[in-house]
Design a protein around this motif. Structure first.
Motif: not given
Length: 493
Positions: A127, A129, A142, A144, A161-162, A166-167, A192
């Motif tokens: 990740f 930013q 953030m 990916f 955000r992470e 989202t992962f 994560t």
């Protein structure tokens, strides 16, 4: 070099004297001897200058720097602090000499790395930013990043955000973009995917990561702590994407537009050829795909679930935000599933509520329809109900309420709430049309509005047919004499 060569030819081949060469060129005797001794000018060698002040303390300075490697960066010795330490030990020189010694020792003691081989079918994920102007507001996002080191193909997707969802969503999108699943993926030790670090290579993985891995069956690889160079390709991709895809700062409406832009840039990048590569990224990506795992037939549900209980306000808390559910589920146990764009609340394999995802903190997402059943029992709370504040209903609803309350007062309010409950099963525009028709005909109550919600069917009077009734085809009905009927009426009078 030309002059050097001519002097050597004249003396060594033609036999001229050194004195004659000196007379013509004005060179010193030692210079001519050096020319005759070396076939080319020797490299300049700067004599090592003595360091009478810092020399006795170089080992001490090196020992301080070596000890600092095991300490946090913010608590390591600076050149000024080292100067103060050795001055207390008898150093009589200046600060500039210490600063130069520290700089040189740090330069020659930097870590050296081994070049790595990257095989087809492997990937690295991370990740990063960046800043984005979204809907006119500058905010941090953030993004990916997944890179394929063999082909150098990349995929970038931005998120608020992470986190786990989202992962997972980033992996799903990346696998769809690459049209396959890499056999091995390298990660850092983010929360994560790693819940605990056990030793140098052993990791205790999070449930969210295990769910993703169990679905796609790829092999994981985690870098050692503070050894991001073990996935250096994706580290470079994060930097490249920030400098090329986020400069200048993108101005977009929402994440959907931003991710569409990033995906397009990634597709355009497949036509680029890097130094040392035999083909473009797109051609090498085909070799990567040949080594990929096959994608599962079933889609992966990229979400984070949490079991919770609905409170007395008919709200469910998920990720520091509250979401409403129908009041009949108050005090029941439910499961909240958080996706990237929405939150679904389920009760026994049934979705009872769905809201847009809130990414702020301590916010509340109300659905006014969820509270209408309770308001029917408590009509006095209609004007003060927070879920109904700023509910954008058509004007005909307010007109209907006014007319019902004029006719029935308190019962009119309850009747209006019964009309609102029709929104539990019908769309707002459809109910609004039914209300408008009821107002025009001055027939204002819930049952009439509900009747108008059903589609109008054209009326056709029934017609008696003789088809299939052959036994009636011979029957003849004579004409009726109305005079007989008039006689009956006359006789009755």
């Amino acid at each position: 070099m030309e002059r050097w060569c001519k002097i050597r030819q004249r003396v060594l081949r033609e036999g001229e004297s050194i004195r004659q060469i000196r007379r013509e060129t004005g060179l010193h005797f030692q210079t001519v001897k050096k020319i005759l001794t070396h076939s080319s000018p020797p490299a300049f060698r700067c004599p090592e200058r003595p360091k009478p002040k810092t020399g006795p303390y170089l080992e001490r300075i090196k020992g301080i720097l070596d000890a600092d490697k095991d300490l946090p960066r913010k608590q390591r010795h600076t050149a000024k602090r080292i100067f103060e330490v050795i001055r207390e030990e008898g150093y009589a020189g200046g600060y500039t000499q210490v600063k130069e010694a520290v700089r040189e020792l740090k330069r020659i003691s930097q870590e050296v790395f081994v070049p790595l081989v990257h095989r087809p079918g492997e990937a690295q994920a991370d990740f990063g930013q960046a800043l984005v102007k979204m809907d006119g507001v500058l905010r941090k996002v953030m993004f990916f990043a997944m890179a394929l080191p063999y082909s150098d193909a990349m995929f970038i997707a931005a998120y608020p955000r992470e986190c786990t969802e989202t992962f997972q969503d980033g992996h799903v999108r990346a696998f769809d973009f690459f049209k396959g699943v890499p056999r091995r993926i390298s990660y850092d030790n983010a929360r994560t995917c790693v819940s605990q670090i056990i030793g140098s290579r052993t990791r205790r993985l999070t449930d969210g990561f295990l769910q993703l891995q169990s679905h796609y069956l790829f092999e994981e690889h985690f870098c050692r702590v503070r050894r991001a160079n073990e996935k250096g390709v994706v580290e470079g991709v994060v930097k490249y994407a920030r400098l090329n895809y986020f400069v200048p700062v993108p101005a977009v409406k929402d994440f959907e537009e931003l991710n569409a832009h990033l995906e397009q840039r990634c597709r355009e990048d497949l036509g680029r050829k890097l130094r040392g590569k035999g083909a473009t990224k797109g051609r090498l990506l085909e070799e990567d795909r040949a080594a990929f795992l096959s994608a599962p037939a079933a889609a992966f549900d990229a979400c984070r679930g949490a079991s919770t209980t609905v409170d007395k306000l008919s709200l469910v808390r998920f990720d520091c935000n509250d979401y409403s559910v129908p009041v009949r589920f108050a005090h029941h146990t439910v499961v909240a599933k958080g996706y990237v764009d929405l939150v679904r609340i389920c009760r026994k394999d049934r979705v009872i509520a769905e809201h847009d995802r809130l990414w702020d903190k301590e916010a509340i997402a109300f659905e006014p329809v969820h509270y209408l059943e309770l308001l029917e029992r408590k009509p006095g709370a209609l004007d003060h109900a927070r879920p109904l504040c700023d509910w954008p209903l058509p004007e005909c609803f307010a007109l209907l309420r006014s007319r019902l309350e004029q006719e029935g007062r308190a019962q009119g309010t309850r009747e209006f709430i019964r009309v609102l409950r029709l929104l539990e099963r019908h769309a707002v525009d459809k109910v609004a049309r039914a209300i408008g028709k009821a107002l025009r005909l001055r027939r204002c109550n819930r049952d009439v509005v509900a009747q108008y919600l059903y589609p109008d069917e054209p009326f056709s009077p029934p017609t008696f047919r003789l088809d299939g009734r052959e036994h009636l085809q011979g029957v003849c009905v004579g004409a009726v004499d109305l005079a007989s009927y008039q006689g009956l009426l006359g006789g009755r009078s």
